[in-house]
Design an enzyme around this catalytic site. Sequence first.
Site, PDB file in Angstrom:
ATOM      1  N   CYS A 195       0.805  -1.236   0.000  1.00  0.00           N
ATOM      2  CA  CYS A 195       0.000   0.000   0.000  1.00  0.00           C
ATOM      3  C   CYS A 195       0.830   1.275   0.000  1.00  0.00           C
ATOM      4  CB  CYS A 195      -0.946   0.004   1.188  1.00  0.00           C
ATOM      5  SG  CYS A 195      -0.107   0.208   2.782  1.00  0.00           S
ATOM      6  N   CYS A 229       2.131  -4.242   8.151  1.00  0.00           N
ATOM      7  CA  CYS A 229       1.876  -2.855   7.791  1.00  0.00           C
ATOM      8  C   CYS A 229       0.587  -2.447   8.498  1.00  0.00           C
ATOM      9  CB  CYS A 229       1.715  -2.739   6.277  1.00  0.00           C
ATOM     10  SG  CYS A 229       1.083  -1.145   5.732  1.00  0.00           S
ATOM     11  N   CYS A 261      -2.456  -1.734   5.507  1.00  0.00           N
ATOM     12  CA  CYS A 261      -3.065  -2.819   4.709  1.00  0.00           C
ATOM     13  C   CYS A 261      -2.978  -4.175   5.403  1.00  0.00           C
ATOM     14  CB  CYS A 261      -2.430  -2.889   3.322  1.00  0.00           C
ATOM     15  SG  CYS A 261      -0.734  -3.524   3.282  1.00  0.00           S
ATOM     16  N   CYS A 321      13.137  -7.639  11.409  1.00  0.00           N
ATOM     17  CA  CYS A 321      13.651  -8.464  10.313  1.00  0.00           C
ATOM     18  C   CYS A 321      12.583  -8.536   9.223  1.00  0.00           C
ATOM     19  CB  CYS A 321      13.994  -9.849  10.862  1.00  0.00           C
ATOM     20  SG  CYS A 321      14.864 -10.891   9.696  1.00  0.00           S
TER      21      CYS A 321
END
Length: 174
Positions: free
Chosen positions: A95, A140, A143, A163
Amino acid sequence: MTHSLLSRRALLLSGSAALAVAACSSAGADKKPPEAAADRDKYVGNEWRDLTEDQWHERLSPAAFGVLRKANTERAFTSPLEHEKREGIYHCAGCDLPLFSSDKKFDSGTGWPSFFDVLPGAVATSVDRKLIYTRTEYHCARCLGHQGHVFKDGPAPTGLRWCNNGVALSFKPA
């Protein structure tokens, strides 16, 4: 008799090796990273959360779809972003939300792009119990695309190692 003895020995040795790898990968897993539930909630109702699986397939490469939408892991040492040295910002490949600044990136030696801090409001975390030990997975915030896992074995000042799968990121130079 010899065959079953060798098989048991091989099984025991491989099990011991797997436990050693798990212990190294989860160093400090008992310490939690910052909670980010509020960051996940601030994006509720946005258009990225309403995309169907078919729409994600259209937008993403097969590898990015596997990581971002199915929580797969790319092979270590395959991402060009692991060696990216320029100044800039790393964004979610799903996104385009800015997630990391290049000044927080470090070489962890793990084979994936690693960062010791995230941009404010960029990620949300959850508990991942898919392996024999518990890890903290992060997504995220906008999204909910899977990015990677966070461990408590990074450098100062945070002590964290975010990571990240390189295929889940895009890089925009400064």
